[in-house]
Motif scaffolding. Structure first.
Motif, PDB file in Angstrom:
ATOM      1  N   TYR A 124       0.845  -1.193   0.000  1.00  0.00           N
ATOM      2  CA  TYR A 124       0.000   0.000   0.000  1.00  0.00           C
ATOM      3  C   TYR A 124       0.877   1.239   0.000  1.00  0.00           C
ATOM      4  O   TYR A 124       2.056   1.210   0.363  1.00  0.00           O
ATOM      5  CB  TYR A 124      -0.921   0.027   1.222  1.00  0.00           C
ATOM      6  CG  TYR A 124      -0.170   0.285   2.510  1.00  0.00           C
ATOM      7  CD1 TYR A 124       0.006   1.568   2.996  1.00  0.00           C
ATOM      8  CD2 TYR A 124       0.390  -0.766   3.234  1.00  0.00           C
ATOM      9  CE1 TYR A 124       0.710   1.808   4.148  1.00  0.00           C
ATOM     10  CE2 TYR A 124       1.099  -0.542   4.389  1.00  0.00           C
ATOM     11  CZ  TYR A 124       1.255   0.746   4.850  1.00  0.00           C
ATOM     12  OH  TYR A 124       1.971   0.982   5.996  1.00  0.00           O
ATOM     13  N   SER A 125       0.273   2.342  -0.394  1.00  0.00           N
ATOM     14  CA  SER A 125       0.924   3.646  -0.291  1.00  0.00           C
ATOM     15  C   SER A 125      -0.139   4.685   0.025  1.00  0.00           C
ATOM     16  O   SER A 125      -1.255   4.626  -0.488  1.00  0.00           O
ATOM     17  CB  SER A 125       1.642   4.011  -1.600  1.00  0.00           C
ATOM     18  OG  SER A 125       0.713   4.124  -2.664  1.00  0.00           O
ATOM     19  N   PHE A 126       0.206   5.605   0.912  1.00  0.00           N
ATOM     20  CA  PHE A 126      -0.726   6.638   1.369  1.00  0.00           C
ATOM     21  C   PHE A 126       0.008   7.958   1.400  1.00  0.00           C
ATOM     22  O   PHE A 126       1.121   8.051   1.923  1.00  0.00           O
ATOM     23  CB  PHE A 126      -1.251   6.282   2.769  1.00  0.00           C
ATOM     24  CG  PHE A 126      -2.110   7.344   3.395  1.00  0.00           C
ATOM     25  CD1 PHE A 126      -3.464   7.394   3.159  1.00  0.00           C
ATOM     26  CD2 PHE A 126      -1.551   8.308   4.221  1.00  0.00           C
ATOM     27  CE1 PHE A 126      -4.255   8.360   3.742  1.00  0.00           C
ATOM     28  CE2 PHE A 126      -2.327   9.290   4.801  1.00  0.00           C
ATOM     29  CZ  PHE A 126      -3.689   9.316   4.561  1.00  0.00           C
ATOM     30  N   LYS A 127      -0.612   9.004   0.854  1.00  0.00           N
ATOM     31  CA  LYS A 127      -0.020  10.336   0.865  1.00  0.00           C
ATOM     32  C   LYS A 127      -1.101  11.364   1.171  1.00  0.00           C
ATOM     33  O   LYS A 127      -2.224  11.260   0.686  1.00  0.00           O
ATOM     34  CB  LYS A 127       0.639  10.658  -0.478  1.00  0.00           C
ATOM     35  CG  LYS A 127       1.874   9.827  -0.783  1.00  0.00           C
ATOM     36  CD  LYS A 127       2.539  10.264  -2.075  1.00  0.00           C
ATOM     37  CE  LYS A 127       3.794   9.428  -2.342  1.00  0.00           C
ATOM     38  NZ  LYS A 127       4.481   9.855  -3.586  1.00  0.00           N
ATOM     39  N   ALA A 128      -0.734  12.346   1.992  1.00  0.00           N
ATOM     40  CA  ALA A 128      -1.670  13.415   2.336  1.00  0.00           C
ATOM     41  C   ALA A 128      -0.881  14.675   2.659  1.00  0.00           C
ATOM     42  O   ALA A 128       0.284  14.616   3.057  1.00  0.00           O
ATOM     43  CB  ALA A 128      -2.543  13.020   3.527  1.00  0.00           C
ATOM     44  N   GLU A 129      -1.539  15.813   2.497  1.00  0.00           N
ATOM     45  CA  GLU A 129      -0.920  17.106   2.797  1.00  0.00           C
ATOM     46  C   GLU A 129      -1.943  17.976   3.501  1.00  0.00           C
ATOM     47  O   GLU A 129      -3.116  18.026   3.100  1.00  0.00           O
ATOM     48  CB  GLU A 129      -0.441  17.783   1.519  1.00  0.00           C
ATOM     49  CG  GLU A 129       0.303  19.092   1.763  1.00  0.00           C
ATOM     50  CD  GLU A 129       0.947  19.642   0.507  1.00  0.00           C
ATOM     51  OE1 GLU A 129       1.195  20.859   0.454  1.00  0.00           O
ATOM     52  OE2 GLU A 129       1.193  18.846  -0.424  1.00  0.00           O
ATOM     53  N   ASN A 130      -1.520  18.666   4.585  1.00  0.00           N
ATOM     54  CA  ASN A 130      -2.482  19.490   5.304  1.00  0.00           C
ATOM     55  C   ASN A 130      -2.384  20.941   4.878  1.00  0.00           C
ATOM     56  O   ASN A 130      -1.603  21.310   3.990  1.00  0.00           O
ATOM     57  CB  ASN A 130      -2.326  19.332   6.822  1.00  0.00           C
ATOM     58  CG  ASN A 130      -1.145  20.112   7.374  1.00  0.00           C
ATOM     59  OD1 ASN A 130      -0.265  20.560   6.640  1.00  0.00           O
ATOM     60  ND2 ASN A 130      -1.116  20.278   8.683  1.00  0.00           N
ATOM     61  N   ASP A 131      -3.184  21.786   5.520  1.00  0.00           N
ATOM     62  CA  ASP A 131      -3.308  23.171   5.090  1.00  0.00           C
ATOM     63  C   ASP A 131      -2.099  24.027   5.421  1.00  0.00           C
ATOM     64  O   ASP A 131      -2.031  25.190   5.007  1.00  0.00           O
ATOM     65  CB  ASP A 131      -4.565  23.804   5.707  1.00  0.00           C
ATOM     66  CG  ASP A 131      -4.674  23.549   7.206  1.00  0.00           C
ATOM     67  OD1 ASP A 131      -3.868  22.745   7.729  1.00  0.00           O
ATOM     68  OD2 ASP A 131      -5.551  24.120   7.852  1.00  0.00           O
ATOM     69  N   THR A 132      -1.117  23.513   6.176  1.00  0.00           N
ATOM     70  CA  THR A 132       0.097  24.272   6.459  1.00  0.00           C
ATOM     71  C   THR A 132       1.299  23.726   5.698  1.00  0.00           C
ATOM     72  O   THR A 132       2.427  24.115   5.970  1.00  0.00           O
ATOM     73  CB  THR A 132       0.398  24.258   7.974  1.00  0.00           C
ATOM     74  OG1 THR A 132       0.572  22.897   8.406  1.00  0.00           O
ATOM     75  CG2 THR A 132      -0.737  24.897   8.765  1.00  0.00           C
ATOM     76  N   GLY A 133       1.061  22.808   4.768  1.00  0.00           N
ATOM     77  CA  GLY A 133       2.154  22.275   3.966  1.00  0.00           C
ATOM     78  C   GLY A 133       2.795  21.024   4.511  1.00  0.00           C
ATOM     79  O   GLY A 133       3.739  20.498   3.916  1.00  0.00           O
TER      80      GLY A 133
END
Length: 394
Positions: free
Chosen positions: A196-205
């Motif tokens: 599996y692979s998971f990637k995410a980015e929040n509102d502050t980078g």
């Protein structure tokens, strides 16, 4: 059509019946099933979720055994979005009959979104999903194990999740987008590992990357996780119950390898090769309007943790060129100690003895390089000031 005229009337009837059944099957699949599913979703979801529900489109292909649901949205009574997606697609395989498992060629979720809110009363906004208005029916006997399921490709693209904590003195909110997840060959077969692979980015980078292998039966996962650019000041609301100090800035990067499993013997969690890089940290005294601590760089390397053995170890901690301002005020108070908040009163509270072994934590090497300590004593008739620099410790 010469072949049709040459066959017997009985076979002609069979062909006509077969063609008629295929036409009925196609019309029911392409037209009736989507209409029924759409109406049932919009009718039943409000009762199940206690929220308004809309569905833009439902498509079903009876020949490919694929279902597409587009534009599903759940909204709160005040109109605020709660959860939903732009498109959900699932492709079922007839080979399930031969594999003795529910088999899906693809399950795809595009642009899902969700709002998670922790209200001031300590309840999550989704808590009412699990509340039963009527007595629950008697529990059925266990079926004997997890159903056999196989998914060749499971993916989530361009997801969005927001978390809001209203229990803080200053409400905390963060948003993650885009969220992308991909699993190939997911199976509930015992011991079957799925990459599996998971990637995410929040509102502050801040970027979160997570990759490795996962098994469903039993629940287990191993791989690596990486967090880049975490904004420490964003989490200030969670420190306000502990200190008057204020985080004015700072970024953190975290990397680690891990192994996790859950079974009848409990939870096993092992972390290895963990590194933490913290830079440009500034901690201020809001009342005095000054920075009392600045750390240009702090690094932790060779971190390891064993949850079952309750043991943690760090090979090296290094702090580079920190600056500290310490002061005794005219009234005799110390600026750094004033940043502490007194613990809440615990009159009449007795703590039971600890039933578990305490954690053991070891640091093999600690290095302090180029530290500077500014000290002022304003309680004396003649104020005293000194600066210790550089201070090295190893």
């Amino acid at each position: 059509m010469a072949w049709y005229r040459n066959v017997s009337p009985q076979w002609r009837r069979r062909v006509l019946i077969l063609v008629g059944l295929l036409v009925i099957y196609s019309l029911a699949g392409f037209l009736l099933v989507p209409w029924v599913l759409k109406s049932q979703l919009e009718k039943r979801l409000p009762g199940l979720t206690q929220r308004n529900a809309t569905v833009r489109q439902v498509k079903f292909n009876p020949w490919a055994l694929s279902l597409t649901i587009r534009g599903l949205e759940l909204t709160e009574p005040d109109g605020r979005r709660f959860a939903g997606w732009e498109e959900f697609y699932v492709n079922f395989q007839l080979s399930s009959l031969f594999r003795w498992a529910w088999t899906f060629r693809e399950i795809r979720l595009q642009e899902p979104f969700g709002e998670v809110v922790l209200d001031r009363d300590g309840r999550f906004n989704f808590a009412n999903l699990f509340e039963r208005k009527e007595a629950a029916p008697p529990a059925s006997k266990p079926s004997g194990g997890m159903p056999r399921v196989r998914v060749f490709l499971l993916s989530v693209t361009n997801g969005f999740v927001a978390f809001e904590d209203r229990t803080r003195h200053r409400p905390f909110r963060t948003e993650y987008r885009p969220i992308n997840l991909q699993l190939a060959g997911l199976s509930t077969q015992p011991g079957a590992a799925t990459p599996y692979s998971f990637k995410a980015e929040n509102d502050t980078g801040k970027r979160l990357s997570w990759a490795g292998d996962v098994t469903v039966n039993p629940p287990a996962s191993w791989g690596s996780i990486e967090v880049v650019g975490a904004d420490l000041a964003k989490y200030q609301p969670y420190l306000e119950d502990l200190t008057r100090a204020e985080i004015l800035g700072g970024k953190a990067d975290i990397q680690a390898a891990y192994g996790f499993s859950a079974g009848t013997n409990g939870i096993d969690l092992v972390v290895s090769n963990a590194t933490v890089q913290v830079r440009e940290v500034r901690v201020g005294d809001a009342e005095a309007k000054e920075t009392v601590l600045a750390v240009p760089e702090l690094s932790v390397s060779g971190g390891a943790l064993n949850w079952r053995e309750r043991r943690a170890r760090v090979e090296r901690v290094a702090i580079s060129k920190p600056e500290v301002i310490a002061r005794i005020n005219p009234d005799g108070s110390v600026n750094l100690l004033r940043l502490r908040l007194p613990p809440p009163p615990e009159a009449g509270v007795t703590h039971p003895p600890a039933s578990e072994e305490p954690w053991t934590v070891a640091v093999d090497e600690f290095q302090l390089e180029g530290a500077a300590l500014a000290f002022d004593d304003l309680s004396r008739q003649t104020p005293f000031h000194t600066l210790l620099k550089p201070v090295d410790l190893e």
